[in-house]
Design an enzyme around this catalytic site. Structure first.
Site, PDB file in Angstrom:
ATOM      1  N   HIS A   1       8.480 -25.200  13.726  1.00 34.71           N
ATOM      2  CA  HIS A   1       9.589 -25.695  13.350  1.00 34.71           C
ATOM      3  C   HIS A   1       9.858 -26.869  14.338  1.00 34.71           C
ATOM      4  O   HIS A   1      10.775 -27.785  13.679  1.00 34.71           O
ATOM      5  CB  HIS A   1      10.598 -24.388  13.936  1.00 34.71           C
ATOM      6  CG  HIS A   1      10.339 -23.305  13.375  1.00 34.71           C
ATOM      7  ND1 HIS A   1       9.942 -23.021  12.105  1.00 34.71           N
ATOM      8  CD2 HIS A   1      10.377 -21.868  13.604  1.00 34.71           C
ATOM      9  CE1 HIS A   1       9.468 -21.892  11.619  1.00 34.71           C
ATOM     10  NE2 HIS A   1      10.093 -21.102  12.707  1.00 34.71           N
TER      11      HIS A   1
ATOM     12  N   LYS B   1      13.159 -17.777  24.511  1.00 40.18           N
ATOM     13  CA  LYS B   1      13.954 -16.664  24.013  1.00 40.18           C
ATOM     14  C   LYS B   1      14.562 -16.041  25.264  1.00 40.18           C
ATOM     15  O   LYS B   1      14.337 -16.342  26.431  1.00 40.18           O
ATOM     16  CB  LYS B   1      12.753 -15.637  23.547  1.00 40.18           C
ATOM     17  CG  LYS B   1      11.948 -16.000  22.606  1.00 40.18           C
ATOM     18  CD  LYS B   1      11.933 -14.715  21.312  1.00 40.18           C
ATOM     19  CE  LYS B   1      10.969 -15.239  20.112  1.00 40.18           C
ATOM     20  NZ  LYS B   1      11.783 -15.598  18.838  1.00 40.18           N
TER      21      LYS B   1
ATOM     22  N   ARG C   1       0.978  -1.024  -0.126  1.00 36.79           N
ATOM     23  CA  ARG C   1      -0.093  -0.059   0.028  1.00 36.79           C
ATOM     24  C   ARG C   1       0.851   1.114   0.065  1.00 36.79           C
ATOM     25  O   ARG C   1       0.294   2.273  -0.305  1.00 36.79           O
ATOM     26  CB  ARG C   1      -0.885   0.162   1.412  1.00 36.79           C
ATOM     27  CG  ARG C   1      -2.263  -0.762   1.003  1.00 36.79           C
ATOM     28  CD  ARG C   1      -2.765  -0.822   2.147  1.00 36.79           C
ATOM     29  NE  ARG C   1      -1.838  -1.760   3.211  1.00 36.79           N
ATOM     30  CZ  ARG C   1      -2.648  -2.360   4.293  1.00 36.79           C
ATOM     31  NH1 ARG C   1      -3.959  -2.207   4.671  1.00 36.79           N
ATOM     32  NH2 ARG C   1      -1.717  -2.959   5.069  1.00 36.79           N
TER      33      ARG C   1
ATOM     34  N   LYS D   1      16.694 -24.876   5.819  1.00 43.37           N
ATOM     35  CA  LYS D   1      18.089 -25.131   6.386  1.00 43.37           C
ATOM     36  C   LYS D   1      18.794 -26.416   5.790  1.00 43.37           C
ATOM     37  O   LYS D   1      18.319 -27.446   6.037  1.00 43.37           O
ATOM     38  CB  LYS D   1      18.108 -24.923   8.018  1.00 43.37           C
ATOM     39  CG  LYS D   1      17.419 -23.840   8.303  1.00 43.37           C
ATOM     40  CD  LYS D   1      17.583 -23.650  10.055  1.00 43.37           C
ATOM     41  CE  LYS D   1      16.910 -22.722  10.417  1.00 43.37           C
ATOM     42  NZ  LYS D   1      17.605 -21.119  10.524  1.00 43.37           N
TER      43      LYS D   1
ATOM     44  N   ASP E   1       7.719 -23.189   5.895  1.00 45.35           N
ATOM     45  CA  ASP E   1       8.355 -23.409   7.356  1.00 45.35           C
ATOM     46  C   ASP E   1       9.845 -23.387   7.095  1.00 45.35           C
ATOM     47  O   ASP E   1      10.277 -24.331   6.537  1.00 45.35           O
ATOM     48  CB  ASP E   1       8.067 -24.628   7.887  1.00 45.35           C
ATOM     49  CG  ASP E   1       8.715 -24.738   9.199  1.00 45.35           C
ATOM     50  OD1 ASP E   1       9.843 -24.565   9.614  1.00 45.35           O
ATOM     51  OD2 ASP E   1       7.967 -25.270  10.272  1.00 45.35           O
ATOM     52  N   HIS E   2      10.275 -22.207   7.357  1.00 44.65           N
ATOM     53  CA  HIS E   2      11.734 -22.106   6.915  1.00 44.65           C
ATOM     54  C   HIS E   2      12.810 -22.998   7.617  1.00 44.65           C
ATOM     55  O   HIS E   2      13.996 -22.899   7.126  1.00 44.65           O
ATOM     56  CB  HIS E   2      12.295 -20.487   7.140  1.00 44.65           C
ATOM     57  CG  HIS E   2      12.588 -20.009   8.413  1.00 44.65           C
ATOM     58  ND1 HIS E   2      11.890 -19.701   9.446  1.00 44.65           N
ATOM     59  CD2 HIS E   2      13.838 -19.988   9.047  1.00 44.65           C
ATOM     60  CE1 HIS E   2      12.463 -19.431  10.446  1.00 44.65           C
ATOM     61  NE2 HIS E   2      13.518 -19.641  10.329  1.00 44.65           N
TER      62      HIS E   2
ATOM     63  N   ASP F   1       4.559 -19.916  18.298  1.00 48.98           N
ATOM     64  CA  ASP F   1       5.482 -19.223  17.628  1.00 48.98           C
ATOM     65  C   ASP F   1       6.587 -20.455  16.788  1.00 48.98           C
ATOM     66  O   ASP F   1       7.197 -19.968  15.790  1.00 48.98           O
ATOM     67  CB  ASP F   1       6.405 -18.248  18.116  1.00 48.98           C
ATOM     68  CG  ASP F   1       7.227 -17.519  17.484  1.00 48.98           C
ATOM     69  OD1 ASP F   1       6.960 -17.185  16.295  1.00 48.98           O
ATOM     70  OD2 ASP F   1       8.471 -17.235  17.763  1.00 48.98           O
TER      71      ASP F   1
ATOM     72  N   LYS G   1       4.266 -18.255   7.633  1.00 47.83           N
ATOM     73  CA  LYS G   1       3.709 -18.654   8.896  1.00 47.83           C
ATOM     74  C   LYS G   1       3.109 -17.258   9.705  1.00 47.83           C
ATOM     75  O   LYS G   1       3.644 -16.205   9.143  1.00 47.83           O
ATOM     76  CB  LYS G   1       4.613 -19.234   9.826  1.00 47.83           C
ATOM     77  CG  LYS G   1       5.703 -18.477  10.171  1.00 47.83           C
ATOM     78  CD  LYS G   1       6.610 -19.222  11.152  1.00 47.83           C
ATOM     79  CE  LYS G   1       6.220 -19.107  12.552  1.00 47.83           C
ATOM     80  NZ  LYS G   1       6.795 -18.267  13.457  1.00 47.83           N
TER      81      LYS G   1
HETATM   82  C1  BG6 Z   1      10.425 -17.620  13.428  1.00 47.75           C
HETATM   83  C2  BG6 Z   1       9.847 -16.999  14.584  1.00 47.75           C
HETATM   84  O1  BG6 Z   1       9.566 -18.482  12.760  1.00 47.75           O
HETATM   85  O2  BG6 Z   1      11.803 -18.261  13.600  1.00 47.75           O
HETATM   86  C3  BG6 Z   1      10.686 -16.004  15.469  1.00 47.75           C
HETATM   87  O3  BG6 Z   1       8.700 -16.363  14.473  1.00 47.75           O
HETATM   88  C4  BG6 Z   1      12.052 -17.072  15.778  1.00 47.75           C
HETATM   89  O4  BG6 Z   1      10.470 -15.788  16.625  1.00 47.75           O
HETATM   90  C5  BG6 Z   1      12.842 -17.306  14.201  1.00 47.75           C
HETATM   91  O5  BG6 Z   1      12.989 -16.049  16.088  1.00 47.75           O
HETATM   92  C6  BG6 Z   1      14.042 -18.142  14.389  1.00 47.75           C
HETATM   93  O6  BG6 Z   1      14.449 -18.605  12.970  1.00 47.75           O
HETATM   94  P1  BG6 Z   1      16.204 -18.802  12.950  1.00 47.75           P
HETATM   95  O7  BG6 Z   1      16.163 -19.195  11.656  1.00 47.75           O
HETATM   96  O8  BG6 Z   1      16.813 -17.606  13.492  1.00 47.75           O
HETATM   97  O9  BG6 Z   1      16.363 -20.005  13.893  1.00 47.75           O
END
Ligand code: BG6
Length: 534
Positions: free
Chosen positions: A285, A385, A78, A227, A222-223, A280, A193
């Protein structure tokens, strides 16, 4: 048959150009398809993910020669930006976050020349119609071939409306069964996500997507799956003969999965308040890591064959409900403390966080998988965290030998074998075993056998988003989560969330930032088990 000089073989692989490398040939024989031309449309183009991850990943792909000839990026957002303002924003992100960047090689100029900004609102049908015209123009000008990859990097409430508008504007077509040998233009949607916030909302979202798209067009990201070290879990387990026979309840005592972060929630307070550690990180993950470690061998490396096996793990996780949740989980929240000597605020003092918040920033679970392979083997999962450091590892602890041959005097020093899959940051695999200490006495001490990615392969691993974007462009959904996977994961997590909500502030433990979480997490472990020190 002849003796193999292992060091020389690895050295040869590292130094031989891919084209002459017999190992590379073997890989490419079953290798990836050439990426087809396409336009990537980024919804949420003015956001952080686009700047920090997505465009730097696309730039890295271009640098490594993985982008197709006909390619374009269209940012959809936007904010009142011109193409040039958008490009300038992205350039900052690429400079800062790409694996390597050069001002002089002309690569950025090439990418910038194929990058455009489309100013529109997600709820304005006209903006989608004009997007369609713009994309058709790019097919003519840049040869993007009618193929579109829509990337939803927006707040989750826009996911379904955007997909609905794409459908209404005729921008997505389901693949037809009658596609000819050269295929037909494709449309795919990558969605970030969180995919829902519980099983009901995930189901609704799935239905909204499936009203317009075929499951094969939906790429739920899901990143962690992108990896390199996470992908290696499958290669490690199923391309080696020595570990899989031991990979079961007969030889494995327990498994620990730790995802620890030293960062706090930063500026993401409002998002985190509604998600917390459980949604989260655990729902996605960590359960993904668990399913890769616990799955049965797939019948092939097809996307569905692998995902079928992962789903079976999620289905065989023993549900935690009511009282069982309270016995098998610990939740915590950080209070002020220090990280690497620097004072940091507590969670309740973070920006835009409720000063009386009961959101968990730490979670530890003891879970069981009711399957032939894993009966009786506890899986301990933890994430927090503001722990002392960033580290993700999977530790497989084996049973001790059936008899302590080395006598009671040394019994304490005989420690179980542990196989550690280091996911990040120190990527590698190590095996701990007992060895005799040199000298006249029989003393046994644990030592380590180590494999480090950096040392063995000598190249930096690509970022997860590079791999995932390229897979979506080539149409490989193996590393994306399927509808049933997401829903099963939510079903498991929802029960825990419900029990925690019922308990309210009771049972929320506090831990000082910079420590390993609440003491109570130690009580989750059975018998002599202890959390690994990272
Ligand atoms: C994200 C979470 O999916 O993954 C974050 O929302 C988290 O809170 C992050 O910090 C961690 O990803 P990575 O790749 O840095 O371990």
């Amino acid at each position: 048959m002849r003796w193999l000089d292992v060091d020389a073989t690895i050295d040869h692989m590292n130094k031989t150009p891919a084209a002459d490398n017999p190992f590379a040939d073997a890989d490419s024989a079953e290798g990836r398809r050439a990426p087809p031309p396409c336009a990537v449309v980024l919804f949420g183009a003015s956001g952080d993910l686009t700047r920090r991850k997505l465009v730097p990943a696309i730039y890295n792909l271009l640098r490594d020669g993985h982008l197709p000839g006909g390619f374009a990026i269209v940012g959809f957002a936007r904010r009142d930006w011109s193409d040039d303002q958008f490009r300038a924003e992205l350039l900052d992100g690429v400079r800062e976050h790409a694996r390597s960047f050069s001002e002089d090689d002309g690569l950025w100029e090439r990418l910038a020349g194929a990058t455009f900004y489309h100013r529109a609102s997600f709820d304005d049908a006209g903006g989608f119609e004009s997007l369609g015209k713009r994309l058709a123009g790019l097919d003519d000008d840049l040869g993007t071939g009618g193929n579109r990859l829509f990337y939803l990097a927006t707040a989750p409430e826009y996911f379904a409306p955007i997909v609905g508008r794409l459908g209404a504007a005729g921008l997505v077509q389901r693949p037809s069964a009658a596609a000819g040998p050269r295929g037909e233009p494709w449309t795919r949607v990558i969605v970030e996500k969180p995919f829902g916030h519980d099983v009901e909302s995930a189901r609704e979202l799935n239905c909204a997507f499936l009203d317009v798209l075929d499951e094969s067009q939906i790429y739920r990201i899901d990143h962690y799956l992108g990896k390199e070290t996470v992908q290696n879990i499958l290669a490690f387990r199923f391309s080696n003969g020595i570990f899989e026979p031991l990979w079961n309840q007969k030889y494995i005592d327990h498994v620990q999965i730790t995802v620890s972060e030293d960062l706090g929630v930063g500026s993401r307070g409002p998002y985190y308040e509604s998600s917390g550690a459980l949604r989260d990180m655990m729902q996605n993950h960590i359960l993904q890591l668990l399913s890769l470690v616990a799955m049965e061998p797939p019948v092939s490396l097809d996307a569905d064959a692998i995902r079928d096996e992962k789903v079976k793990v999620l289905r065989s996780m023993r549900p935690l409900r009511g009282e069982a949740v309270l016995r098998s989980s610990v939740r915590g929240q950080y209070v002020a403390g220090s990280i690497l000597g620097e004072p940091v605020p507590g969670y309740r003092e973070e920006e835009r966080v409720d000063p009386a918040s009961v959101t968990a920033t730490y979670v530890a679970l003891r879970v069981s998988i009711d399957s032939w392979r894993w009966a009786g083997v506890p899986f301990y999962l933890r994430h927090g965290k503001r722990l002392p450091k960033k580290a993700t590892e999977i530790a497989i602890q084996f049973r001790v030998p059936p008899m302590r041959l080395f006598g009671s005097a040394t019994a304490r020093s005989v420690q179980p074998n542990v196989l550690i899959l280091n996911i990040q940051p120190d990527e590698g695999i190590s095996l701990r075993f007992g060895s005799k200490v040199p000298g006249p006495d029989i003393r046994v001490r644990p030592v380590k056998m180590d494999f480090r990615y950096g040392h063995s392969f000598g190249v930096a691993s690509p970022d997860a988003y590079e791999r995932l974007l390229l897979d979506a462009i080539t149409g490989d959904s193996t590393l994306f989560t399927r509808r049933d996977e997401v829903e099963h994961a939510w079903r498991f997590i929802d029960e825990i969330d419900r029990a925690w909500r019922d308990a309210g502030a009771d049972g929320l433990r506090f831990y000082e930032a910079g420590t390993w979480g609440p003491q109570e997490a130690d009580d989750l472990l059975e018998g002599d088990d202890v959390w690994r020190r990272l």
